[in-house]
Design an enzyme around this catalytic site. Structure first.
Site, PDB file in Angstrom:
ATOM      1  N   HIS A 148     -33.999 -16.527 -20.271  1.00 31.77           N
ATOM      2  CA  HIS A 148     -33.824 -15.354 -21.136  1.00 31.77           C
ATOM      3  C   HIS A 148     -34.935 -15.191 -22.172  1.00 31.77           C
ATOM      4  O   HIS A 148     -34.953 -14.224 -22.914  1.00 31.77           O
ATOM      5  CB  HIS A 148     -32.476 -15.415 -21.856  1.00 31.77           C
TER       6      HIS A 148
HETATM    7  C1  UD1 Z   1     -30.822 -14.929 -28.911  1.00 31.79           C
HETATM    8  C2  UD1 Z   1     -31.644 -15.887 -29.761  1.00 31.79           C
HETATM    9  C3  UD1 Z   1     -32.164 -17.018 -28.887  1.00 31.79           C
HETATM   10  C4  UD1 Z   1     -31.051 -17.691 -28.134  1.00 31.79           C
HETATM   11  C5  UD1 Z   1     -30.283 -16.647 -27.346  1.00 31.79           C
HETATM   12  C6  UD1 Z   1     -29.110 -17.243 -26.601  1.00 31.79           C
HETATM   13  C7  UD1 Z   1     -32.857 -14.845 -31.636  1.00 31.79           C
HETATM   14  C8  UD1 Z   1     -34.202 -14.454 -32.110  1.00 31.79           C
HETATM   15  N1  UD1 Z   1     -32.803 -15.229 -30.343  1.00 31.79           N
HETATM   16  O1  UD1 Z   1     -31.700 -14.346 -27.948  1.00 31.79           O
HETATM   17  O2  UD1 Z   1     -32.799 -17.977 -29.719  1.00 31.79           O
HETATM   18  O3  UD1 Z   1     -31.596 -18.661 -27.262  1.00 31.79           O
HETATM   19  O4  UD1 Z   1     -29.792 -15.656 -28.267  1.00 31.79           O
HETATM   20  O5  UD1 Z   1     -28.517 -16.298 -25.743  1.00 31.79           O
HETATM   21  O6  UD1 Z   1     -31.927 -14.845 -32.392  1.00 31.79           O
HETATM   22  N2  UD1 Z   1     -27.410  -8.193 -25.396  1.00 31.79           N
HETATM   23  C9  UD1 Z   1     -26.282  -7.739 -24.753  1.00 31.79           C
HETATM   24  N3  UD1 Z   1     -25.069  -8.236 -25.157  1.00 31.79           N
HETATM   25  C10 UD1 Z   1     -24.940  -9.164 -26.124  1.00 31.79           C
HETATM   26  C11 UD1 Z   1     -26.099  -9.621 -26.783  1.00 31.79           C
HETATM   27  C12 UD1 Z   1     -27.323  -9.136 -26.403  1.00 31.79           C
HETATM   28  O7  UD1 Z   1     -26.347  -6.900 -23.864  1.00 31.79           O
HETATM   29  O8  UD1 Z   1     -23.799  -9.573 -26.418  1.00 31.79           O
HETATM   30  C13 UD1 Z   1     -28.733  -7.701 -24.960  1.00 31.79           C
HETATM   31  C14 UD1 Z   1     -29.251  -6.546 -25.790  1.00 31.79           C
HETATM   32  O9  UD1 Z   1     -29.957  -5.675 -24.949  1.00 31.79           O
HETATM   33  C15 UD1 Z   1     -30.233  -7.226 -26.729  1.00 31.79           C
HETATM   34  C16 UD1 Z   1     -30.767  -8.360 -25.866  1.00 31.79           C
HETATM   35  O10 UD1 Z   1     -29.679  -8.752 -25.048  1.00 31.79           O
HETATM   36  O11 UD1 Z   1     -31.222  -6.374 -27.189  1.00 31.79           O
HETATM   37  C17 UD1 Z   1     -31.279  -9.531 -26.653  1.00 31.79           C
HETATM   38  O12 UD1 Z   1     -30.268 -10.013 -27.559  1.00 31.79           O
HETATM   39  P1  UD1 Z   1     -30.681 -10.765 -28.931  1.00 31.79           P
HETATM   40  O13 UD1 Z   1     -29.485 -11.271 -29.618  1.00 31.79           O
HETATM   41  O14 UD1 Z   1     -31.622  -9.906 -29.696  1.00 31.79           O
HETATM   42  O15 UD1 Z   1     -31.557 -11.976 -28.432  1.00 31.79           O
HETATM   43  P2  UD1 Z   1     -31.316 -13.003 -27.221  1.00 31.79           P
HETATM   44  O16 UD1 Z   1     -32.366 -12.737 -26.197  1.00 31.79           O
HETATM   45  O17 UD1 Z   1     -29.888 -13.040 -26.777  1.00 31.79           O
END
Ligand code: UD1
Length: 366
Positions: free
Chosen positions: A205
């Protein structure tokens, strides 16, 4: 004593569980859980609370997804009035996600005492958002609780006062040891028709892998080749799924794609795998604790102990991935790193309630 835990993203929940459980045994401690809402899908959040037996959050700030700056700012704006209202003795933050650094900044500005669980880890790579989150959070925390001795060394080198640093061990391993029998009884792996030591598990991811189309394409090609020789299962993070959907040229061949799996299912899959291919931080540790070979698709790691004392190997050249995966073998489990013993949560609770845990206490808890 009043303690406010702040969590927001999937890997935080596993770290909170043993700390909350240990603190519940201390008379006179009240605890509240604030969920920032950084992760919000059922599969990314609620399912973890259920599997881990954590109480429902007392408050959800519902910040959702946004750019790093917008998400961090939104958490700060919504968390500040909570701290002002609750007046906790300690705010406890976990790991290195945006929720961690946002809560740390609020506490520093309000003069509220901050404890960082999983302090001191460093990859040395400031292109990773998590590295920035670690550096800032550790700069601001009053009590820095480290999972491994390299964490102590990193903090001392950065000039952190020794009196603020405390080695407690790895809380995520507490959760793993507690949950492993339940995970293996879940039957998740068997339902997929996968045999112990007969498949590889993939989780990806990180933006550095999935947001760069050429790199993602090379990884997908290698995974497709591995899947010609052994089953490959790939529970997919929403970010990765959307990047793959954006690119109709990417083929994963016979790789089996799954929705994000809850904690017990993921642990069952990890424990049974012949090899795990990942870019996660936590899974590097979980595979070391389980004695399962791990190939990490990154140039560096903030968890070097998983390489020097565990089963982890960094894959610096993607052209070697296929052969490394196909020749990986499970081995006898080596002794775990110091403090990866299932009692780190208790040591966190002692450090918080005593103000500071003196070094010999780790021996007493063995
Ligand atoms: C975040 C953490 C990362 C961790 C990971 C575990 C930061 C900078 N990064 O990354 O360190 O390893 O979580 O999973 O905090 N999204 C969904 N549903 C959700 C959450 C996210 O669809 O419940 C999608 C959205 O499009 C979002 C993208 O995933 O923009 C990224 O989510 P985000 O929380 O920004 O970062 P992660 O890549 O999950």
């Amino acid at each position: 004593m009043k303690i406010l835990h702040v969590v927001g993203a999937r890997p935080n929940f596993m770290k909170l569980a043993p700390v909350a459980r240990a603190l519940a045994k201390h008379a006179g401690v009240t605890q509240k859980i604030v969920h920032t809402g950084q992760h919000y899908d059922e599969a990314m959040s609620e399912s973890f609370f259920r599997d881990l037996g954590i109480a429902e959050p007392d408050l959800n700030l519902e910040v959702g997804s946004a750019s790093h700056a917008a998400q961090t700012a939104r958490i700060m704006e919504r968390f500040e009035p909570v701290v002002e209202r609750e007046r906790p003795d300690w705010v406890v933050v976990y790991g290195d996600v945006n929720s961690t650094v946002a809560a740390a900044l609020v506490c520093a500005k309000l003069g509220t005492k901050l404890c960082h669980v999983e302090a001191g880890l460093r990859s040395g790579d400031r292109t990773m958002p998590e590295e920035i989150n670690r550096l800032v959070t550790d700069r601001l925390a009053d009590l820095l609780l480290t999972p491994s001795r390299d964490g102590d060394d990193n903090l001392l080198l950065e000039g952190v006062e020794p009196s603020r640093i405390q080695f407690v061990g790895n809380v995520m391993v507490d959760t793993l040891l507690h949950a492993l029998p339940m995970a293996q009884a879940s039957g998740f792996r068997e339902q997929l028709g996968l045999k112990v030591d007969g498949y590889s598990l993939v989780t990806l991811h990180r933006p550095s892998n999935v947001d760069v189309p050429e790199r993602l394409q090379r990884i997908c090609r290698a995974l497709g080749e591995i899947a010609e020789h052994m089953p490959v299962v790939f529970p997919m993070h929403p970010r990765t799924r959307s990047r793959l959907a954006d690119s109709d040229r990417l083929s994963l061949g016979r790789v089996r794609l799954l929705d994000p799996t809850p904690y017990h299912a993921t642990l069952d899959l990890t424990a049974g795998a012949r090899v795990v291919i990942t870019d996660s931080g936590g899974i590097q540790e979980e595979t070391t604790a389980l004695g399962v070979p791990c190939l990490t698709l990154r140039d560096n790691t903030e968890r070097p102990i998983t390489v020097t004392e565990g089963t982890n190997r960094l894959v610096l050249d993607l052209s070697t991935l296929r052969d490394l995966a196909l020749t990986s073998r499970r081995r006898e489990k080596a002794p775990p790193p110091q403090g990866w013993d299932g009692r780190a949560g208790e040591r966190v609770a002692l450090a918080l309630t005593n103000g500071r845990l003196r070094e010999p206490a780790i021996e007493k808890l063995r």
